[in-house]
Design a protein around this motif. Structure first.
Motif, PDB file in Angstrom:
ATOM      1  N   ALA A  56      40.813  42.593  28.337  1.00  0.00           N
ATOM      2  CA  ALA A  56      40.063  41.762  29.281  1.00  0.00           C
ATOM      3  C   ALA A  56      41.050  40.900  30.048  1.00  0.00           C
ATOM      4  O   ALA A  56      42.183  40.670  29.603  1.00  0.00           O
ATOM      5  N   ALA A  57      40.616  40.441  31.223  1.00  0.00           N
ATOM      6  CA  ALA A  57      41.428  39.532  32.031  1.00  0.00           C
ATOM      7  C   ALA A  57      40.530  38.399  32.526  1.00  0.00           C
ATOM      8  O   ALA A  57      39.664  38.606  33.381  1.00  0.00           O
ATOM      9  N   ASP A  58      40.716  37.220  31.948  1.00  0.00           N
ATOM     10  CA  ASP A  58      39.912  36.061  32.336  1.00  0.00           C
ATOM     11  C   ASP A  58      40.505  35.450  33.604  1.00  0.00           C
ATOM     12  O   ASP A  58      41.375  34.576  33.555  1.00  0.00           O
ATOM     13  N   LEU A  59      40.031  35.923  34.753  1.00  0.00           N
ATOM     14  CA  LEU A  59      40.605  35.477  36.011  1.00  0.00           C
ATOM     15  C   LEU A  59      40.267  34.025  36.308  1.00  0.00           C
ATOM     16  O   LEU A  59      40.876  33.408  37.179  1.00  0.00           O
ATOM     17  N   GLY A  60      39.283  33.477  35.609  1.00  0.00           N
ATOM     18  CA  GLY A  60      38.979  32.067  35.788  1.00  0.00           C
ATOM     19  C   GLY A  60      40.168  31.194  35.437  1.00  0.00           C
ATOM     20  O   GLY A  60      40.411  30.160  36.075  1.00  0.00           O
ATOM     21  N   PHE A 116      43.904  46.401  36.652  1.00  0.00           N
ATOM     22  CA  PHE A 116      43.221  46.495  35.362  1.00  0.00           C
ATOM     23  C   PHE A 116      41.713  46.372  35.541  1.00  0.00           C
ATOM     24  O   PHE A 116      40.947  47.168  34.994  1.00  0.00           O
ATOM     25  N   ARG A 117      41.288  45.390  36.339  1.00  0.00           N
ATOM     26  CA  ARG A 117      39.860  45.175  36.552  1.00  0.00           C
ATOM     27  C   ARG A 117      39.226  46.383  37.257  1.00  0.00           C
ATOM     28  O   ARG A 117      38.138  46.821  36.886  1.00  0.00           O
ATOM     29  N   LEU A 118      39.887  46.895  38.263  1.00  0.00           N
ATOM     30  CA  LEU A 118      39.314  48.015  39.009  1.00  0.00           C
ATOM     31  C   LEU A 118      39.266  49.280  38.161  1.00  0.00           C
ATOM     32  O   LEU A 118      38.319  50.063  38.244  1.00  0.00           O
ATOM     33  N   GLU A 119      40.289  49.466  37.327  1.00  0.00           N
ATOM     34  CA  GLU A 119      40.287  50.636  36.448  1.00  0.00           C
ATOM     35  C   GLU A 119      39.131  50.568  35.457  1.00  0.00           C
ATOM     36  O   GLU A 119      38.520  51.585  35.118  1.00  0.00           O
ATOM     37  N   LYS A 120      38.808  49.361  35.008  1.00  0.00           N
ATOM     38  CA  LYS A 120      37.688  49.160  34.092  1.00  0.00           C
ATOM     39  C   LYS A 120      36.346  49.099  34.832  1.00  0.00           C
ATOM     40  O   LYS A 120      35.303  48.996  34.186  1.00  0.00           O
ATOM     41  N   ASP A 121      36.397  49.113  36.146  1.00  0.00           N
ATOM     42  CA  ASP A 121      35.206  48.917  36.976  1.00  0.00           C
ATOM     43  C   ASP A 121      34.512  47.606  36.589  1.00  0.00           C
ATOM     44  O   ASP A 121      33.285  47.506  36.561  1.00  0.00           O
ATOM     45  N   PHE A 156      49.667  33.329  34.859  1.00  0.00           N
ATOM     46  CA  PHE A 156      49.434  34.683  35.366  1.00  0.00           C
ATOM     47  C   PHE A 156      50.141  35.708  34.474  1.00  0.00           C
ATOM     48  O   PHE A 156      49.575  36.758  34.135  1.00  0.00           O
ATOM     49  N   ASP A 157      51.387  35.415  34.079  1.00  0.00           N
ATOM     50  CA  ASP A 157      52.127  36.352  33.223  1.00  0.00           C
ATOM     51  C   ASP A 157      51.463  36.487  31.852  1.00  0.00           C
ATOM     52  O   ASP A 157      51.425  37.579  31.271  1.00  0.00           O
ATOM     53  N   ALA A 158      50.931  35.371  31.327  1.00  0.00           N
ATOM     54  CA  ALA A 158      50.263  35.425  30.022  1.00  0.00           C
ATOM     55  C   ALA A 158      49.007  36.293  30.092  1.00  0.00           C
ATOM     56  O   ALA A 158      48.717  37.069  29.168  1.00  0.00           O
ATOM     57  N   LEU A 159      48.266  36.185  31.185  1.00  0.00           N
ATOM     58  CA  LEU A 159      47.071  37.018  31.353  1.00  0.00           C
ATOM     59  C   LEU A 159      47.441  38.496  31.375  1.00  0.00           C
ATOM     60  O   LEU A 159      46.756  39.339  30.775  1.00  0.00           O
ATOM     61  N   VAL A 160      48.535  38.839  32.059  1.00  0.00           N
ATOM     62  CA  VAL A 160      48.982  40.234  32.108  1.00  0.00           C
ATOM     63  C   VAL A 160      49.447  40.691  30.728  1.00  0.00           C
ATOM     64  O   VAL A 160      49.111  41.797  30.269  1.00  0.00           O
ATOM     65  N   ALA A 161      50.199  39.816  30.033  1.00  0.00           N
ATOM     66  CA  ALA A 161      50.746  40.195  28.726  1.00  0.00           C
ATOM     67  C   ALA A 161      49.649  40.473  27.713  1.00  0.00           C
ATOM     68  O   ALA A 161      49.849  41.265  26.783  1.00  0.00           O
TER      69      ALA A 161
END
Length: 778
Positions: free
Chosen positions: A90-94, A120-125, A78-83
């Motif tokens: 992009a954020a690969d939530l998978g 992040f996702r919501l800001e990018k819609d 999770f921290d790596a995705l945020v970093a």
């Protein structure tokens, strides 16, 4: 330095240098792999070449087998995705839900990174991966889940809104299961968890929603057909609703819900034909989504429903796509032995006859080897067709019976395809159920009775029988075995040559044409050369084929392959097919050789992979089960045999490929050609031209009045004696004899027979092209 330490330094220390140790990665434990994947994700575009190489190697291993994550590694992912949000944009939530589902201990506190990912996702819609987004939002708290649910509901359609309300109340792990099952497009997606859809189907709230959603979809489609909702091509459902309905269908199919067949019989016709005369569909997207669901969790009823609507679709391209998709459905149905045998009686009596009365007339629908036949009679006298009075006064019954004939044909075709696809699964059924539900079924027995079966009459002792025509001499009828005994389809690879020949003789003598090639089925055994090469076969390498034709055959036989072209990396590929209920995979390499009006390709190695630890691992050919190996090589032989330029009679005068054409067009016989020779040896003695025909190795020799001809049993090419001059006979010029019994469908077999019949009576040939060649040869 141990492997984990070396990989950790390679991923985190820009000064460290090492090669990517691909061969050593399988030594990592699943937990060690889980600790390295977050480090690999942190390596971005600015990483050193070493860091990038090792990152790709570790991530590749993570796609091959499932990693397991300690609570610390789960938090690290999770921290790596945020970093990496800023660099990757992009954020690969998978990846997040994959670590969540595979966490080995108590779930760590993930609220802070989850809030960052959702924001992040919501800001990018960016509302892709909606289930993963909901799962992460449920971890975030602080109103994130409410906001995500509200955003997903906008414009998604009523069915999607209904689901959003439901799933918002599910636990994060349950949402993660939905994401894992339905959102597998990410680059780093690991192998799916076992029994994934079963675990989702066991969520009571989602199982109830599945029925509600499919009923709502059916009601909307029927309202469109009735004109209560305006028609718009492929506009019956939103994209989100199609995805939701795909999930609902999979859950209902896994649960094998008793209400599902009748509902699908209403839904599928309503979404495949426009209520107008247009050639469009109310929802092509939902049709394909339901077929994809059938590929994963087939039932006989769904497969029959799909094949039935396939005949009514007006859109020109849809039936072809359905045919390709249904190849995988057939194979999957064969593997699902708990439902594969199920077949309704549709009102037919024990003799396979359905009777209806229309005034003074009587209708009979009779099940035959070729399907169902509708006949009419009056006062016991047969009529040619439905009388005008019946069509006028009983039009509904006439339509119903004609639809029934079509449906029976579809069901029997589905059964035959599923049984044949079960060869590599080595499907085994309980004898008592098989005897009642197949061999004694009023519809199924027309298929089952023409196939050879083996019953285990004692442990390890199998007795072969042909239910519809008795067994081999001395074998008796159906054996007296307990209901719990095993029964399976007979395959020639499990029999000795003498038994195979005996079955072939019996089928030919009794003029029994099997639903698919069984007794005359080709077998492919491992050769000494293949044992020497170990992990690959060159048996079908170095052939020149018509590429577009071969690509079409790939798709028709359920193989997947990229369409090749002369762009960077696009001129070669491997066609892939999964066998044995997903336990084995075969790969057939090929590459483009020429471009132009007729692309040619060259063929290369065949390799096999075994599923291990959730991923694929290349296996030695000697480890491949003989039946799996034989069936896979049978397909490859088909690809090469049908599309090789050696089988093209017009190729003789073309360029540098002539040498290959000459070598392959008259070379040694393949397994399929050897089976063809065996069939011809049985057929020819029954023909009027028998005294003019003989066999010489790979040739059928035909003596005419004007000359003697040698027909190659592989390519069907013809040479004339004494100097082996080539005789070109285009297939359409030959003549065939419709009275000749052929024990199986084979275009090349028919072609050889038509050429033999033509050349045996060569004095009667009037075609100036053929006659001129013969006279020049003489």
């Amino acid at each position: 330095m141990d492997l984990v330490t070396r990989l950790t330094r390679a991923l985190t220390d820009p000064e460290f240098e090492t090669d990517a140790p691909y061969a050593e990665l399988p030594r990592l434990s699943d937990v060690q792999l889980g600790s390295l994947l977050p480090l690999a994700y942190r390596v971005g575009a600015t990483g050193t070449p070493t860091m990038t190489r090792v990152r790709f190697a570790v991530e590749g291993e993570g796609r091959e087998r499932p990693a397991r994550y300690t609570p610390e590694a789960c938090r690290a992912m999770f921290d790596a995705l945020v970093a990496q949000l800023e660099e990757r944009d992009a954020a690969d939530l998978g990846r997040a839900v994959a670590s969540l589902l595979r966490c080995t201990g108590p779930r760590p506190d993930l609220a802070v990174p989850s809030r960052a990912l959702v924001a992040f996702r919501l800001e990018k819609d960016d509302l892709r991966q909606p289930y993963a987004l909901l799962a992460v939002a449920a971890l975030a708290g602080d109103g994130s889940l409410r906001e995500v649910r509200e955003r997903l509901g906008r414009g998604g359609g009523p069915i999607a809104v209904d689901e959003s309300g439901l799933v918002a109340g599910l636990a994060p792990d349950e949402l993660a299961l939905l994401s894992e099952a339905a959102e597998r497009d990410g680059y780093g997606a690991p192998p799916p968890l076992p029994d994934l859809w079963r675990r989702i189907a066991d969520i009571p709230a989602y199982a109830a929603f599945a029925r509600r959603a499919l009923e709502a979809a059916t009601e909307r489609a029927e309202a469109i057909q009735a004109g209560r909702i305006p028609y718009k091509a492929d506009g019956a459902y939103t994209d989100r609703e199609v995805a939701v309905l795909g999930c609902a269908a999979r859950v209902a199919l896994v649960r094998d819900e008793p209400w599902l067949p009748d509902l699908l019989d209403r839904l599928l016709p309503a979404v495949t034909v426009a209520p107008t005369t247009a050639k469009t569909l109310p929802s092509q997207a939902l049709l394909y989504e339901l077929v994809r669901a059938a590929q994963e969790h087939p039932t006989p009823e769904l497969v029959t429903a799909i094949r039935t609507v396939r005949t009514s679709v007006r859109h020109a391209g849809v039936p072809k796509t359905l045919d390709r998709m249904l190849k995988k459905v057939d194979a999957a149905l064969a593997a699902r032995t708990d439902v594969a045998l199920r077949l309704p009686t549709l009102g037919f009596d024990a003799d396979g006859v359905l009777r209806r009365t229309a005034g003074d007339h009587r209708a009979l629908v009779t099940v035959t080897d070729s399907g169902a036949v509708l006949t009419w009679s009056k006062d016991g006298r047969p009529l040619r067709g439905a009388p005008a009075a019946v069509r006028r006064d009983h039009g509904g019954l006439v339509k119903e019976l004609r639809e029934l004939v079509k449906r029976v044909g579809v069901q029997l075709g589905t059964l035959a395809r599923a049984l044949e696809a079960g060869f590599t699964v080595d499907a085994v059924h309980p004898y008592g159920r098989w005897r009642t539900e197949l061999a004694g079924h009023p519809l199924a027995r027309s298929v089952v009775g023409r196939l050879i079966w083996e019953v285990e009459v004692a442990p390890g002792e199998w007795q072969a029988v042909l239910p519809g025509a008795g067994a081999l001499p001395g074998a008796g009828g159906l054996p007296d075995a307990p209901d719990g005994s095993s029964v399976r389809l007979w395959h020639p690879i499990r029999s000795d040559p003498g038994t195979v020949r005996a079955w072939r003789d019996l089928l030919t003598e009794r003029r029994i044409r099997q639903p698919f090639k069984q007794a005359f089925r080709e077998i492919y055994l491992l050769t000494p050369a293949e044992r020497e090469t170990g992990v690959y076969s060159h048996r079908f390498a170095a052939h020149l084929v018509h590429y577009r034709r071969m690509f079409a055959l790939f798709r028709a036989r359920g193989w997947t392959s990229r369409l090749l072209g002369f762009w960077d990396g696009g001129d070669q590929d491997e066609a892939v097919c999964t066998l044995a209920a997903g336990e084995w995979q075969v790969r057939f390499a090929h590459s483009l050789a020429t471009a132009g009006d007729e692309d040619l390709a060259t063929t290369d190695q065949v390799r096999f992979d075994r599923r291990a630890a959730g991923g694929w691992r290349e296996a030695p050919l000697a480890d491949v089960p003989p039946l799996v190996f034989s069936e896979a090589m049978r397909d490859v032989d088909l690809f090469v045999g049908v599309t090789s330029i050696a089988a093209d009679p017009d190729w003789t005068d073309r360029g540098a490929e002539r040498e290959y054409w000459q070598r392959a067009g008259f070379g040694e016989l393949t397994a399929s050609a050897e089976v063809r020779r065996e069939a011809l040896r049985r057929i020819v003695p029954r023909l009027a031209i028998a005294d003019r025909c003989s066999f010489d190795g790979r040739w059928m020799v035909v003596s005419g009045d004007l000359g003697t001809y040698r027909i190659h049993l592989g390519s069907a090419n013809v040479l004339m004696e004494p100097d082996d001059a080539y005789l070109c006979i285009v297939a359409s010029r030959g003549r065939s004899d419709g009275e000749v019994f052929l024990p199986f469908e084979d275009e090349r077999l028919s072609l050889i027979l038509s050429k033999a019949l033509l050349l045996a009576g060569d004095s009667g040939i009037t075609d100036p092209g053929i006659l001129g060649q013969i006279k020049r040869g003489a």
